[in-house]
Design an enzyme around this catalytic site. Sequence first.
Site, mmCIF file in Angstrom:
data_model
loop_
_atom_site.group_PDB
_atom_site.id
_atom_site.type_symbol
_atom_site.label_atom_id
_atom_site.label_comp_id
_atom_site.label_asym_id
_atom_site.label_seq_id
_atom_site.Cartn_x
_atom_site.Cartn_y
_atom_site.Cartn_z
ATOM 1 N N HIS A 295 0.876 -1.173 0.000
ATOM 2 C CA HIS A 295 0.000 0.000 0.000
ATOM 3 C C HIS A 295 0.915 1.225 0.000
ATOM 4 O O HIS A 295 1.977 1.206 0.626
ATOM 5 C CB HIS A 295 -0.831 0.125 1.271
ATOM 6 C CG HIS A 295 -1.748 -1.018 1.571
ATOM 7 N ND1 HIS A 295 -1.361 -2.119 2.279
ATOM 8 C CD2 HIS A 295 -3.051 -1.204 1.282
ATOM 9 C CE1 HIS A 295 -2.381 -2.935 2.411
ATOM 10 N NE2 HIS A 295 -3.423 -2.417 1.819
ATOM 11 N N ASP B 205 2.196 2.070 3.390
ATOM 12 C CA ASP B 205 3.130 1.123 4.033
ATOM 13 C C ASP B 205 4.562 1.578 3.829
ATOM 14 O O ASP B 205 5.417 1.361 4.676
ATOM 15 C CB ASP B 205 3.096 -0.278 3.390
ATOM 16 C CG ASP B 205 1.749 -0.936 3.398
ATOM 17 O OD1 ASP B 205 0.924 -0.573 4.242
ATOM 18 O OD2 ASP B 205 1.544 -1.823 2.541
HETATM 19 C C1 XLS Z 1 -7.472 -6.807 4.263
HETATM 20 C C2 XLS Z 1 -7.053 -6.983 2.881
HETATM 21 C C3 XLS Z 1 -5.926 -6.068 2.449
HETATM 22 C C4 XLS Z 1 -5.802 -6.050 0.957
HETATM 23 C C5 XLS Z 1 -4.998 -4.905 0.425
HETATM 24 O O1 XLS Z 1 -8.143 -7.651 4.838
HETATM 25 O O2 XLS Z 1 -6.726 -8.316 2.680
HETATM 26 O O3 XLS Z 1 -4.748 -6.446 3.054
HETATM 27 O O4 XLS Z 1 -5.244 -7.232 0.489
HETATM 28 O O5 XLS Z 1 -5.540 -3.697 0.784
#
Ligand code: XLS
Length: 444
Positions: free
Chosen positions: A109, A112
């Site tokens: 993200h 991140d």
């Molecule tokens: C959350 C989601 C997230 C997505 C990306 O539960 O899995 O991690 O994969 O935003």
Amino acid sequence: MFGYSSSMSQEAFVGVETVPFVERDSKAPLGFRHYRPDDLVEGKSMHDHLRFASCYWHTMRNGLADPFGSATARMPWDDGSDHVDNCLRRADAFFEFLRKCRIDYYCFHDRDIAPERATLAETNADLDRVVDHFAVLARASGKKLLWGTACLFAHPRYVSGAATSPRLDVFTHAAAQVKKAIEVTHRLGGEGYVFWGGREGYTTLLNTDMKREREHLAHFLHMAVDFKKAIGFKGQFYIEPKPREPSVHQYDSDTAACLAFLREFGLMPHFKLNLETNHATLAGHSIEHELAACRAANALGSVDANSGTENCGWDTDEFPTDPRLTTKMMLEILAAGGLTTGGLNFDAKRRRESFEPIDLFHAHVAGMDAFARGLKAAAAIRADGRIARFVQQRYASWNSPLGQRIENGEVSFDELEKLALECHAWGNESGRQEMLEHILHEHI
Ligand code: XLS
Ligand code: NI
Ligand code: NI
């Protein structure tokens, strides 16, 4: 300058060598017993079948806190600050991890990899600095971005949603954030981009205009498609279904709901789905069900490979280490023709008790070996052919002229009524579930 000195010379994972390939019965503490990237399965290398990715949010940013206790993960390369030089050091540690763990893809993200600053312009500027560093590390190592995404759920501004916020100013900010995230994904040569609607849902209908929110989401996604075309980004767009957590109800709750949404708003040609194991179980489905539903719609794109605790009701994001699970998943993935733009992204975190850096390796290696076993078992089940033949035989009556005409849409109720009035018997046969499970388990 940020006072940053590359830690390339200074290892983050001190004393950890590249994970070796070991014999199946080896007692070595860390090694691949099954994963052999170059071995061919159904004519394609394991590496290309599985396309493993590690995700930045869990691997680098998850301190393993839970609702009752603080972070436990030891991350000696991270000084805990949000300075850009710390972001760069973290990226160095991540690429060292990818190399030593033999993982060629990653996902992240925007937030991140670089933090949110006081203004969007400052935030974007720091993101650019970190992305530039990612580009250097990726070029030097050959590691590739499987997909990028934007975090539209952590900041308080998104408390009531991003693209489905009741507030136009929030929607506007989310649009700018996604524009930038797609841009940097493109810059890093990303093979895809994910939309997971963490807060695109509601907590109570008493304060929610569902019709309007869903339409806003559709407009948002259409703008993203237009922007993608405008900048020439060729990566695949994905929607990632999840039924709840953090919202009570999310609009993209499962495969069926996502497909219906995409069809309703003319988005089907532009999206595939990114399916996550634990999200399927939260939706009351198995991941095989979700994969099969996607395959039927030709919309299987990528997989967030994890697993969950059945009796918990929360997205526990455990590593997928059970070969029974991975075999069933690989059967569906092979049947769909394999992963092309997508991959197996370990959207998974270590347990809070597994807080040492080496546990990152144990976790990923266990997941990779489980999928290698699943791939081999699925290929063996397909070569064996008994299950596929059984399914074919089960539908054999449909191969008759009448069955074919129905499948072509050429028959009416009147014609079938005539036939039913003349016919006084049905020819059902056993579904043989236990026999088929026995065959499946022979190969695991
Ligand atoms: C959350 C989601 C997230 C997505 C990306 O539960 O899995 O991690 O994969 O935003
Ligand atoms: Ni996910
Ligand atoms: Ni998840």
